[in-house]
Design a protein around this motif. Structure first.
Motif, mmCIF file in Angstrom:
data_model
loop_
_atom_site.group_PDB
_atom_site.id
_atom_site.type_symbol
_atom_site.label_atom_id
_atom_site.label_comp_id
_atom_site.label_asym_id
_atom_site.label_seq_id
_atom_site.Cartn_x
_atom_site.Cartn_y
_atom_site.Cartn_z
ATOM 1 N N ALA A 54 0.620 -1.300 -0.116
ATOM 2 C CA ALA A 54 -0.220 -0.109 -0.131
ATOM 3 C C ALA A 54 0.822 1.364 0.033
ATOM 4 C CB ALA A 54 -0.862 -0.019 1.052
ATOM 5 N N GLY A 55 2.150 1.159 0.550
ATOM 6 C CA GLY A 55 3.105 2.300 0.526
ATOM 7 C C GLY A 55 3.486 2.696 -0.786
ATOM 8 N N ALA A 56 3.283 1.700 -1.922
ATOM 9 C CA ALA A 56 4.010 1.937 -3.102
ATOM 10 C C ALA A 56 3.140 3.142 -3.999
ATOM 11 C CB ALA A 56 4.127 0.648 -3.814
ATOM 12 N N ARG A 57 3.767 3.333 -5.039
ATOM 13 C CA ARG A 57 3.106 4.328 -6.068
ATOM 14 C C ARG A 57 1.282 3.843 -6.154
ATOM 15 N NH1 ARG A 57 1.775 5.570 -11.333
ATOM 16 N NH2 ARG A 57 2.768 3.589 -11.996
ATOM 17 N N ILE A 58 1.352 2.450 -6.495
ATOM 18 C CA ILE A 58 0.227 1.582 -6.686
ATOM 19 C C ILE A 58 0.305 0.643 -5.725
ATOM 20 C CG2 ILE A 58 -1.128 0.455 -8.072
ATOM 21 C CD1 ILE A 58 0.007 1.860 -10.637
ATOM 22 N N GLY A 59 -0.956 0.781 -4.729
ATOM 23 C CA GLY A 59 -1.089 -0.316 -3.694
ATOM 24 C C GLY A 59 -2.124 -1.415 -4.408
ATOM 25 N N LEU A 60 -2.327 -2.569 -4.112
ATOM 26 C CA LEU A 60 -3.187 -3.481 -4.321
ATOM 27 C C LEU A 60 -3.661 -4.686 -3.601
ATOM 28 C CD1 LEU A 60 -4.969 -4.466 -6.851
ATOM 29 C CD2 LEU A 60 -3.076 -5.851 -7.613
ATOM 30 N N TYR A 61 -4.660 -4.716 -3.251
ATOM 31 C CA TYR A 61 -5.322 -5.824 -2.324
ATOM 32 C C TYR A 61 -6.351 -6.662 -2.920
ATOM 33 C CZ TYR A 61 -3.517 -2.987 1.779
ATOM 34 O OH TYR A 61 -2.930 -2.360 2.572
ATOM 35 N N HIS A 62 -6.142 -7.782 -2.827
ATOM 36 C CA HIS A 62 -7.132 -8.743 -3.167
ATOM 37 C C HIS A 62 -8.078 -9.237 -1.954
ATOM 38 C CE1 HIS A 62 -9.018 -12.625 -3.955
ATOM 39 N NE2 HIS A 62 -9.250 -12.383 -5.215
ATOM 40 N N LEU A 63 -9.332 -9.014 -1.847
ATOM 41 C CA LEU A 63 -10.118 -9.156 -0.733
ATOM 42 C C LEU A 63 -11.332 -9.898 -1.130
ATOM 43 C CD1 LEU A 63 -10.563 -5.620 0.391
ATOM 44 C CD2 LEU A 63 -8.621 -7.155 1.171
ATOM 45 N N LEU A 64 -11.729 -10.786 -0.300
ATOM 46 C CA LEU A 64 -13.004 -11.657 -0.314
ATOM 47 C C LEU A 64 -13.659 -11.155 0.960
ATOM 48 C CD1 LEU A 64 -12.472 -15.244 -1.115
ATOM 49 C CD2 LEU A 64 -12.815 -13.366 -2.623
ATOM 50 N N LEU A 65 -14.854 -10.520 0.547
ATOM 51 C CA LEU A 65 -15.623 -9.680 1.642
ATOM 52 C C LEU A 65 -17.111 -10.280 1.850
ATOM 53 C CD1 LEU A 65 -14.486 -6.089 1.720
ATOM 54 C CD2 LEU A 65 -13.628 -7.852 2.880
ATOM 55 N N ARG A 66 -17.562 -10.411 2.967
ATOM 56 C CA ARG A 66 -18.946 -10.886 3.064
ATOM 57 C C ARG A 66 -19.646 -9.652 3.390
ATOM 58 N NH1 ARG A 66 -20.910 -15.415 2.741
ATOM 59 N NH2 ARG A 66 -18.840 -16.522 3.309
ATOM 60 N N ALA A 67 -20.603 -9.374 2.515
ATOM 61 C CA ALA A 67 -21.133 -7.958 2.958
ATOM 62 C C ALA A 67 -22.809 -8.384 3.514
ATOM 63 C CB ALA A 67 -21.727 -7.409 1.354
#
Ligand SMILES: Nc1ncnc2c1ncn2[C@@H]1O[C@H](COP(=O)(O)OP(=O)(O)O)[C@@H](O)[C@H]1O
Ligand SMILES: [Mg+2]
Length: 456
Positions: A54-67
């Protein structure tokens, strides 16, 4: 479940809390969000993987989220969240929002599928069979994936999201995910093993592993270049006043080829009275609920019910049917015609609203036929002026094409065909009444015909 970001090993306990208010607004606006009309009251994390820090120019997270939503256990969604200082104008449509608190405070988060670097990273992970955090990629060793293919996000209205790489591959990222074997990967893999040319063979695929459960989250397959989908083509021919019988017949042949291969590759079953009765009961329950919800259906309900009871009666007389794995949601929009004229079937997910176990059960193959027959009708009735004769010709040509390959014309089992078509039309009535009232006359015209048992 641990609130952990798995790649770097760093934990970011505040990540979800800081995204929560933004996602509550953003998620319900997405076309692929299934819980429309009810608010999202919160999220729980099923899996999180940091793909770019997240600290880089572009950060990227893959998330599985229950809504979480009122009156529902909550669906699980796959999100790829990009993080930047600010978004360049080309990424404006991807904006999720500006984070005000937590570890990402002051940064902008967005749907990373719109962005080149994250999309390239996904292809690279698939190409190299990477394992990153919860994500596990596998590939068909027989197919080559070139590196450096340029990604673009498909803009078509979809229930999932797809990235096209250099017009060579298409990666479908499933949005609403469930653990277990997903027919959208299972069936194309089975068909590829049998060398069925009617379905693009999966090139690589991605799972998310969560506490011993595997979720299929992405499938990469060859992109059929210059293809048009069946719905688009049908409407184009209708607008020109052209008949579509030759294509309908080719589609019937393609459907039968796929069915024949699925019957060979995967388990089949025999349906007798004990299996048919619960199917019929389900159809009757759906009809009753539909008639309750849509008054225009009520006058037809008694006649429609005979379509279902006739099937139960046949079963009671000892008639049996063969069941096998089917497409499950077949319509013109799930068929692609290559410039060579060859048809492919795509999107084997089945009806995503139905439970996975139900979607994977062997069913009468005629169920797919019924779906296509309804689709010809839809196309014809959406034309201006409506062209019922066009649909009639297509339906007959489709059944003939199907019979040429399978040896069995679906019209020789009119009771089953009528029951399945009726069930489908009842579903359509409810759908249109709820979402597109202007379209209600389309399924109602079929209901009128089916109630009179005027086949095919
Ligand atoms: N192999 C392919 N080649 C070319 N286009 C494809 C391919 N697979 C899918 N598409 C395009 O992407 C669209 C969505 O794909 P589909 O698998 O039906 O996803 P969804 O589950 O979102 O409906 C299709 O309607 C078609 O236009
Ligand atoms: Mg589709």
């Amino acid at each position: 479940m641990a609130d952990t970001v798995t790649r770097s090993g760093t934990t970011s306990p505040g990540l979800l809390a800081s995204l929560d208010p933004l996602l509550r607004e953003w998620l319900p606006r997405q076309r692929w969000f299934a819980g429309k009309g009810r608010p999202v009251t919160g999220f729980s994390q099923v899996a999180a993987t940091e793909l770019l820090p997240a600290g880089a120019r572009i950060g990227l997270y893959h998330l599985l989220l229950r809504a979480h939503q009122p009156q529902s256990p909550g669906d699980c969604y796959q999100l790829l969240i990009g993080v930047r200082e600010a978004l360049p104008p080309r990424l404006a449509p991807a904006l999720i929002g500006h984070v005000t608190s937590g570890p990402l405070a002051g940064r902008t988060v967005y749907d990373a599928l719109y962005d080149t670097r994250p999309a390239e990273l996904l292809l690279e992970a698939l190409r190299t069979g990477a394992r990153i955090g919860a994500l596990r990629c596998e590939r068909d060793p027989e197919q080559r994936i070139r590196s450096g293919l340029v990604p673009r996000l498909m803009t078509a209205e979809q229930s999932n999201s797809s990235l096209v790489y250099g017009d060579t591959f298409i990666l479908k990222l499933l949005r609403r995910v469930v653990p277990g074997v997903n027919p959208d990967l299972e069936l194309p893999l089975a068909l590829a093993r049998e060398h069925c040319p009617r379905v693009p063979a999966p090139t690589a695929w991605m799972h998310a592993d969560v506490d011993g459960d595997a979720y299929v989250v992405g499938v990469l397959q060859p992109f059929v270049q210059g293809a048009a989908d069946g719905w688009e083509l049908a409407l184009r021919e209708l607008a020109k006043g052209e008949d579509f019988a030759a294509e309908a017949r080719a589609l019937g042949r393609a459907t039968a080829e796929v069915h024949r291969t699925l019957a060979r590759a995967l388990p089949t079953a025999t349906l007798g009275r004990a299996q048919i009765q619960p199917l019929v009961d389900g159809m009757v329950v759906r009809l009753d609920a539909a008639a309750q919800a849509v008054p225009a259906l009520r006058p037809y309900a008694p006649a429609l019910r005979t379509a279902f009871t006739a099937l139960a009666d046949l079963a009671a007389e000892g008639h049996t049917w063969t069941a096998q794995r089917v497409h499950g949601d077949l319509h013109l929009g799930q068929c692609l015609r290559a410039p060579t004229g060859e048809w492919s079937l795509i999107d084997f997910e089945g009806e995503p609203a139905r439970p996975l176990a139900e979607r994977r059960m062997p069913q009468p193959a005629v169920r797919d036929v019924a779906g296509m027959l309804r689709s010809f009708d839809y196309a014809a009735r959406s034309a201006d002026p409506p062209a019922p004769g066009w649909a009639h010709t297509c339906r007959a040509a489709y059944c003939s094409g199907y019979a040429e390959v399978s040896g069995a014309d679906p019209r020789t089992d009119p009771v089953l065909l009528r029951a399945l078509e009726t069930d489908k039309a009842v579903y359509e009535v409810v759908y249109e009444a709820r979402h597109r009232p202007d379209w209600l006359p389309v399924p109602l015209s079929a209901i009128h015909r089916l109630a009179a048992a005027d086949l095919p």
